[in-house]
Design a protein around this motif. Structure first.
Motif, PDB file in Angstrom:
ATOM      1  N   GLY A 153       1.950   1.864 -46.780  1.00  0.00           N
ATOM      2  CA  GLY A 153       1.041   0.468 -46.572  1.00  0.00           C
ATOM      3  C   GLY A 153       1.197   1.331 -45.354  1.00  0.00           C
ATOM      4  N   VAL A 154       0.174   0.231 -44.151  1.00  0.00           N
ATOM      5  CA  VAL A 154      -0.035  -0.382 -43.089  1.00  0.00           C
ATOM      6  C   VAL A 154       1.469  -1.144 -42.730  1.00  0.00           C
ATOM      7  N   ASP A 155       2.370  -1.875 -43.686  1.00  0.00           N
ATOM      8  CA  ASP A 155       3.190  -2.768 -43.212  1.00  0.00           C
ATOM      9  C   ASP A 155       4.769  -1.740 -43.797  1.00  0.00           C
ATOM     10  N   GLN A 156       4.420  -0.759 -43.004  1.00  0.00           N
ATOM     11  CA  GLN A 156       5.890  -0.435 -43.010  1.00  0.00           C
ATOM     12  C   GLN A 156       5.462   1.029 -42.020  1.00  0.00           C
ATOM     13  N   ARG A 157       4.906   0.687 -40.905  1.00  0.00           N
ATOM     14  CA  ARG A 157       4.934   1.528 -40.328  1.00  0.00           C
ATOM     15  C   ARG A 157       5.989   1.208 -39.265  1.00  0.00           C
ATOM     16  N   LYS A 158       6.696   0.319 -39.081  1.00  0.00           N
ATOM     17  CA  LYS A 158       7.841  -0.034 -38.354  1.00  0.00           C
ATOM     18  C   LYS A 158       9.047   1.117 -38.595  1.00  0.00           C
ATOM     19  N   LEU A 159       8.565   1.281 -40.457  1.00  0.00           N
ATOM     20  CA  LEU A 159       9.780   2.165 -40.706  1.00  0.00           C
ATOM     21  C   LEU A 159       9.717   3.323 -40.490  1.00  0.00           C
ATOM     22  N   PHE A 160       8.105   3.807 -40.611  1.00  0.00           N
ATOM     23  CA  PHE A 160       7.588   5.015 -40.060  1.00  0.00           C
ATOM     24  C   PHE A 160       8.262   5.440 -39.080  1.00  0.00           C
ATOM     25  N   ILE A 161       8.096   4.688 -37.800  1.00  0.00           N
ATOM     26  CA  ILE A 161       8.302   4.647 -36.526  1.00  0.00           C
ATOM     27  C   ILE A 161       9.908   5.344 -36.398  1.00  0.00           C
ATOM     28  N   ALA A 162      10.212   4.220 -37.155  1.00  0.00           N
ATOM     29  CA  ALA A 162      12.111   4.550 -37.224  1.00  0.00           C
ATOM     30  C   ALA A 162      12.523   6.393 -37.178  1.00  0.00           C
ATOM     31  N   ALA A 163      11.952   6.487 -38.856  1.00  0.00           N
ATOM     32  CA  ALA A 163      12.116   7.631 -39.390  1.00  0.00           C
ATOM     33  C   ALA A 163      11.804   8.917 -38.874  1.00  0.00           C
ATOM     34  N   LYS A 164      10.457   8.821 -37.567  1.00  0.00           N
ATOM     35  CA  LYS A 164      10.144   9.820 -36.700  1.00  0.00           C
ATOM     36  C   LYS A 164      11.269   9.957 -35.575  1.00  0.00           C
ATOM     37  N   GLU A 165      11.851   8.704 -35.565  1.00  0.00           N
ATOM     38  CA  GLU A 165      13.369   8.959 -34.309  1.00  0.00           C
ATOM     39  C   GLU A 165      14.536   9.440 -34.428  1.00  0.00           C
ATOM     40  N   TRP A 166      14.693   8.163 -36.073  1.00  0.00           N
ATOM     41  CA  TRP A 166      16.438   8.766 -37.225  1.00  0.00           C
ATOM     42  C   TRP A 166      16.638   9.515 -36.807  1.00  0.00           C
ATOM     43  N   LEU A 167      15.112  10.306 -37.500  1.00  0.00           N
ATOM     44  CA  LEU A 167      15.934  11.948 -38.453  1.00  0.00           C
ATOM     45  C   LEU A 167      16.437  13.315 -37.483  1.00  0.00           C
ATOM     46  N   PRO A 168      15.293  12.666 -36.737  1.00  0.00           N
ATOM     47  CA  PRO A 168      16.103  14.033 -35.224  1.00  0.00           C
ATOM     48  C   PRO A 168      17.546  13.836 -34.796  1.00  0.00           C
ATOM     49  N   LYS A 169      18.092  12.486 -35.367  1.00  0.00           N
ATOM     50  CA  LYS A 169      19.543  12.493 -34.372  1.00  0.00           C
ATOM     51  C   LYS A 169      20.587  13.046 -35.242  1.00  0.00           C
ATOM     52  N   LEU A 170      19.697  12.989 -36.816  1.00  0.00           N
ATOM     53  CA  LEU A 170      21.480  14.049 -37.759  1.00  0.00           C
ATOM     54  C   LEU A 170      20.265  15.770 -38.007  1.00  0.00           C
ATOM     55  N   GLY A 171      19.668  15.932 -37.154  1.00  0.00           N
ATOM     56  CA  GLY A 171      19.070  17.568 -37.034  1.00  0.00           C
ATOM     57  C   GLY A 171      18.639  17.355 -37.747  1.00  0.00           C
ATOM     58  N   TYR A 172      16.973  17.068 -37.883  1.00  0.00           N
ATOM     59  CA  TYR A 172      16.764  17.582 -39.001  1.00  0.00           C
ATOM     60  C   TYR A 172      14.763  17.293 -38.638  1.00  0.00           C
ATOM     61  N   LYS A 173      14.221  17.326 -39.595  1.00  0.00           N
ATOM     62  CA  LYS A 173      12.410  17.622 -38.936  1.00  0.00           C
ATOM     63  C   LYS A 173      11.847  16.219 -38.878  1.00  0.00           C
ATOM     64  N   GLU A 174      10.574  15.605 -37.870  1.00  0.00           N
ATOM     65  CA  GLU A 174       9.907  15.087 -37.827  1.00  0.00           C
ATOM     66  C   GLU A 174       9.196  15.111 -38.590  1.00  0.00           C
ATOM     67  N   ARG A 175       8.755  14.545 -39.805  1.00  0.00           N
ATOM     68  CA  ARG A 175       7.568  14.676 -40.840  1.00  0.00           C
ATOM     69  C   ARG A 175       6.526  13.355 -40.038  1.00  0.00           C
ATOM     70  N   ALA A 176       5.094  13.585 -40.901  1.00  0.00           N
ATOM     71  CA  ALA A 176       4.189  13.598 -40.071  1.00  0.00           C
ATOM     72  C   ALA A 176       4.029  11.677 -41.274  1.00  0.00           C
TER      73      ALA A 176
END
Length: 397
Positions: A187-210
Motif C-alpha cells: 500500500g501507499v502507506d509503505q512508500r517511505k520503506l520502498f524509497i528506503a529499499a531503493k537506497e539501501w539495497l545498492p549499499k550492500l551490492g544488491y540491485k534496485e527493485r520496482a
C-alpha cells in the motif's frame, strides 16, 4: 526474444491497473516486453485475522497472476513478532497457517490460475546465517533516524519503542533480495520503506527493485478497515446475513463520492474481480422501483450517477451485498469442508476467556470482627459418651 506487442501492452496495463504509484516501472516493463514473467512479492505480518480489507491487495495480486507474473506471498511471521509484539510468539505459527489457507483459497476463488503462486514463511530463510549477517551489515550503515523514518507508517510508534521496531524495515528491505524478485507490492502507506529499499539495497551490492503501490481504501464507515473494530470490517467467513447487515449499516452519504467506502469497494474489488471472471461489470437492480437494471463497466460512470442521485445508497448496498457474498461463497465452502483449517482457526484466534462473575462480599454480619470462631461443646446423647457439637463464640472486641 520480444513478445507480441499487443499482448505485452495488455499484460502491462493489467499490472498497472488501479495502482496509486509505480516506482521504477521500467524494470517490470522490460521483463514483460521480452515475454518474461515479472517476479513480484507481497508480504503480510501474520497478526490480525484477515478480513474483507484484504480483498483489495488480493484482487490486485490476482491481476498480477492473470498477467503472467510469478507471485510470492510472504507470510512474515518474524515481522509480526517484531512489530511491538502484536502477537505472542506462540500464536504466530498458527496464524501463519491460517493465512496460508485463507490467501491461497481467496486467490483461487477469483478464478485465476495459482500455478505461479508461491507462499513462503519468513522464518524459513530469515534465520539463515547469510541473512542474519546481511541484517548486521545493513544495521551498521543505516542510521536510527533513517530506520525510524522508513517504518514510520507501518511499525507501531510508541514513546519508548522496543529495538525490534528498527529491525522491521531492515528485514523487509532484505526480503526483496532473498525472495529473488523484481518488485515488491504494497500500500501507499509503505512508500517511505520502498524509497528506503531503493537506497539501501545498492549499499550492500544488491540491485534496485520496482515498487507497486495500491491506494489506501476507506472502510465501510469511511475510515480504515480494522481487525480490532468488528463494525468497520467484514470477516471473510461472515454469513451472508451478517454481510448484508454490516453493509446495510455502512456509512455512505448520498451524492458524496469522496471517502465513500462502498464506491471504493466497487472500484478496487468488485469491478476488477468480475473482469478476472470474464466480464467487467457491476449491476444494480431496480425492480422494486419498476425500472430497468443499471449495468456499469467503469467506475467513472458509477461516480457520475451517484453524484447525480441516480444511484443511491439504498440501491447500491444490495448490489454490493450480492456480489460480495458471491465472492466469499467459495472461501466459506472450502473452510466448511476442511477440518484442519477449522482447527487452525481455533488455535490462531481462540475466543477470549469468559470473565468470571464477581461474587459480592456481603460481610460477616458480625460487626467488629471476622468470621466467628467455633467452640466445641459436649453433648450427651442417650447417656453415651459426649459427642462434639459446635456453637458460635463471640468475636474478640
Amino acid at each position: 526474444m520480444a513478445a507480441d506487442n499487443s499482448n505485452a501492452e495488455q499484460r502491462f496495463a493489467l499490472i498497472k491497473e488501479n495502482l496509486a504509484e509505480f516506482l521504477n516501472e521500467e524494470i517490470i516493463k522490460k521483463v514483460v516486453d521480452e515475454g518474461g514473467h515479472p517476479k513480484i512479492y507481497w508480504g503480510t505480518a501474520t497478526t490480525g485475522r484477515p478480513h474483507c480489507g484484504y480483498l483489495v491487495p488480493a484482487i490486485k495480486m490476482a491481476q498480477f497472476l492473470a498477467a503472467g507474473c510469478e507471485l510470492t506471498v510472504l507470510l512474515a511471521d518474524i515481522h509480526g513478532f517484531l512489530d511491538n509484539l502484536k502477537a505472542p510468539l506462540e500464536l504466530v505459527m498458527h496464524r501463519a497457517e491460517f493465512y496460508r489457507y485463507t490467501i491461497s483459497t481467496l486467490l483461487g476463488a477469483v478464478g485465476v490460475s495459482t500455478e505461479k503462486l508461491k507462499i513462503v514463511l519468513g522464518s524459513s530463510y530469515q534465520k539463515s546465517a547469510e541473512y542474519v549477517m546481511d541484517v548486521y551489515k545493513m544495521a551498521s550503515i543505516i542510521s536510527e533516524h533513517d530506520a525510524k523514518k522508513a517504518g514510520a507508517e507501518i511499525v507501531k510508534q510508541t514513546d519508548n519503542a522496543p529495538l525490534s521496531g528498527l529491525l522491521y524495515p531492515i528485514l523487509q528491505v532484505l526480503d526483496e533480495q532473498y525472495l529473488d524478485v523484481d518488485a515488491q507490492f504494497g500500500g501507499v502507506d509503505q512508500r517511505k520503506l520502498f524509497i528506503a529499499a531503493k537506497e539501501w539495497l545498492p549499499k550492500l551490492g544488491y540491485k534496485e527493485r520496482a515498487h507497486l503501490m495500491n491506494p489506501m481504501v476507506p472502510g465501510l464507515h469511511g475510515g480504515k478497515m480494522s481487525s480490532s473494530d468488528p463494525d468497520s470490517k467484514i470477516d471473510l467467513l461472515d454469513s451472508p446475513e451478517t454481510v448484508a447487515k454490516k453493509i446495510k449499516k455502512a456509512h455512505a452519504a448520498p451524492q458524496v463520492t469522496e471517502d465513500n467506502g462502498l464506491l471504493a469497494f466497487i472500484e478496487y474489488v468488485l469491478l476488477p474481480a468480475s473482469g478476472l471472471r470474464g466480464k467487467k461489470e457491476f449491476k444494480v437492480e431496480r425492480e422494486r422501483d419498476g425500472l430497468e437494471t443499471l449495468v456499469y463497466e467503469d467506475i467513472e460512470k458509477i461516480r457520475e450517477d451517484y453524484k447525480n442521485d441516480i444511484l443511491t445508497p439504498q440501491l447500491i448496498k444490495p448490489a454490493i451485498t450480492r456480489d460480495l457474498n458471491a465472492l466469499l461463497a467459495p472461501i466459506q465452502e472450502a473452510f466448511k469442508n476442511n477440518k484442519e483449517w477449522q482447527e487452525i482457526a481455533e488455535k490462531a484466534y481462540p475466543p477470549p476467556p469468559k470473565k468470571e462473575k464477581k461474587v459480592k462480599n456481603k460481610g460477616t454480619r458480625y460487626p467488629g470482627g471476622g468470621k466467628p470462631e467455633e467452640k466445641a461443646l459436649p453433648v450427651r446423647t442417650n447417656g453415651d459418651a459426649p459427642a462434639e457439637a459446635t456453637e458460635a463464640a463471640p468475636s474478640a472486641q
